[in-house]
Design a protein around this motif. Structure first.
Motif, mmCIF file in Angstrom:
data_model
loop_
_atom_site.group_PDB
_atom_site.id
_atom_site.type_symbol
_atom_site.label_atom_id
_atom_site.label_comp_id
_atom_site.label_asym_id
_atom_site.label_seq_id
_atom_site.Cartn_x
_atom_site.Cartn_y
_atom_site.Cartn_z
ATOM 1 N N GLY A 26 -4.688 0.110 5.028
ATOM 2 C CA GLY A 26 -3.412 0.622 4.514
ATOM 3 C C GLY A 26 -2.207 -0.263 4.804
ATOM 4 N N LYS A 27 -2.452 -1.471 5.281
ATOM 5 C CA LYS A 27 -1.350 -2.355 5.685
ATOM 6 C C LYS A 27 -0.428 -2.686 4.507
ATOM 7 N N SER A 28 -1.024 -3.111 3.382
ATOM 8 C CA SER A 28 -0.187 -3.498 2.238
ATOM 9 C C SER A 28 0.531 -2.287 1.654
ATOM 10 N N THR A 29 -0.153 -1.153 1.629
ATOM 11 C CA THR A 29 0.492 0.074 1.142
ATOM 12 C C THR A 29 1.736 0.376 1.969
ATOM 13 N N GLY A 50 -8.328 -2.724 3.938
ATOM 14 C CA GLY A 50 -8.391 -1.356 3.433
ATOM 15 C C GLY A 50 -7.779 -0.324 4.361
ATOM 16 N N TYR A 78 -3.613 7.844 -3.338
ATOM 17 C CA TYR A 78 -3.877 7.275 -4.657
ATOM 18 C C TYR A 78 -4.947 8.107 -5.347
HETATM 19 P P1 ADP Z 1 -4.953 -3.368 3.402
HETATM 20 O O1 ADP Z 1 -3.721 -4.078 2.970
HETATM 21 O O2 ADP Z 1 -4.937 -2.951 4.845
HETATM 22 O O3 ADP Z 1 -6.191 -4.127 3.080
HETATM 23 P P2 ADP Z 1 -4.330 -1.481 1.256
HETATM 24 O O4 ADP Z 1 -3.035 -0.844 1.624
HETATM 25 O O5 ADP Z 1 -4.301 -2.550 0.249
HETATM 26 O O6 ADP Z 1 -5.043 -1.980 2.610
HETATM 27 O O7 ADP Z 1 -5.338 -0.344 0.747
HETATM 28 C C1 ADP Z 1 -5.539 0.875 1.474
HETATM 29 C C2 ADP Z 1 -6.491 1.758 0.669
HETATM 30 O O8 ADP Z 1 -5.828 2.192 -0.528
HETATM 31 C C3 ADP Z 1 -7.752 1.058 0.220
HETATM 32 O O9 ADP Z 1 -8.796 2.016 0.238
HETATM 33 C C4 ADP Z 1 -7.426 0.635 -1.194
HETATM 34 O O10 ADP Z 1 -8.594 0.535 -1.961
HETATM 35 C C5 ADP Z 1 -6.554 1.774 -1.665
HETATM 36 N N1 ADP Z 1 -5.554 1.352 -2.676
HETATM 37 C C6 ADP Z 1 -4.583 0.422 -2.496
HETATM 38 N N2 ADP Z 1 -3.809 0.310 -3.602
HETATM 39 C C7 ADP Z 1 -4.331 1.191 -4.511
HETATM 40 C C8 ADP Z 1 -3.987 1.554 -5.851
HETATM 41 N N3 ADP Z 1 -2.930 0.997 -6.483
HETATM 42 N N4 ADP Z 1 -4.752 2.489 -6.461
HETATM 43 C C9 ADP Z 1 -5.793 3.085 -5.826
HETATM 44 N N5 ADP Z 1 -6.154 2.782 -4.568
HETATM 45 C C10 ADP Z 1 -5.446 1.850 -3.902
#
Ligand code: ADP
Ligand code: MG
Length: 235
Positions: free
Chosen positions: A48-51, A46, A15
């Protein structure tokens, strides 16, 4: 061994951050999930699970790497094809339910079929069957504000099941629920798994992860052997 449903190879997601900063949310990740498995994805906020779940759910695309869904190379698909494969193969359950307000349980559960052009009578029949399956056969005409949190999540699970997807994905599905509703939803996932469904869920609760057959730990955009161990690896 059953067929792989999800095959991810060297996946990255970068990102754009503030200024020159970039966030490597996924950093070269490999993962295979086979048909009929029940997998829990765990790791710090943070990590990366949701990503990862959004890419596996075809809601987003990786920056690089491969993702094969039920034998199909998702990289080769255009946006319309990706949307279609998402509709056919993926059921996604969100922490916040994401139901349409002022819309009945039946209409919410039927929504994916609207996008697929299924005729109204068949939509109603299939949505009613899905709601019956999750124990809400007597709540078809209720709107979200007339349902408890656990019932709302059941409607969302019915919506995810209505197209008989290859894989059911759930990102912290019990995160907004009290302990009793959490137990109900976990029992439902156990039943769906016993019926042969492939389930992948994200949780940060150990007792939720313990219900799965396999726990995958993430840290800093990679899969690690277990909690807190900062070594890249495959699962
Ligand atoms: P989790 O679900 O494990 O909490 P995320 O997948 O939500 O983790 O986030 C992984 C990393 O990517 C974090 O550092 C988060 O801030 C960043 N991130 C997630 N979505 C975005 C986005 N749309 N733009 C910029 N950074 C993002
Ligand atoms: Mg998350």
């Amino acid at each position: 061994m059953t067929q792989p449903v999800i095959e991810v190879r060297n996946l990255t997601k970068v990102y754009a951050g503030e200024g020159d900063a970039e966030v490597r949310a996924l950093d070269g990740l490999d993962l295979t999930v086979r048909q009929g498995e029940y997998v829990a994805l765990m790791g710090a906020s943070g990590s990366g699970k949701s990503t990862l779940m959004h890419i596996i759910g075809c809601l987003d695309r990786p920056t690089s790497g491969e993702y094969w869904l039920a034998g199909a190379d998702t990289q080769a698909l255009n946006e319309d094809e990706l949307a279609r494969i998402r509709g056919e193969r993926i059921g996604f359950v969100f922490q916040a339910f994401n139901l349409l307000p002022r819309t009945t349980a039946l209409e919410n559960a039927a929504l994916p079929l609207v996008y697929q052009g299924v005729p109204a009578a068949e939509r109603a029949e299939r949505a009613a069957a899905a709601l019956e399956r999750v124990g809400l056969g007597d709540r078809l005409g209720h709107k979200p504000n007339e349902l408890s949190g656990g019932q709302k999540q059941r409607v969302a699970i019915a919506r995810a099941l209505v197209q008989d997807p290859a894989v059911l994905l759930a990102d912290e599905p019990t995160g907004n629920l009290d302990s009793r509703s959490t137990a109900d939803i976990l029992n439902l996932f156990d039943e769906l798994h016993a019926e042969g469904r492939t389930i992948m869920l994200v949780t940060h609760e150990d007792e939720v992860g313990a219900r799965a057959e396999r726990v995958i730990w993430m840290r800093d955009g990679r899969i690690v052997p277990r909690e807190g161990v900062a070594v890249g690896g495959t699962a």
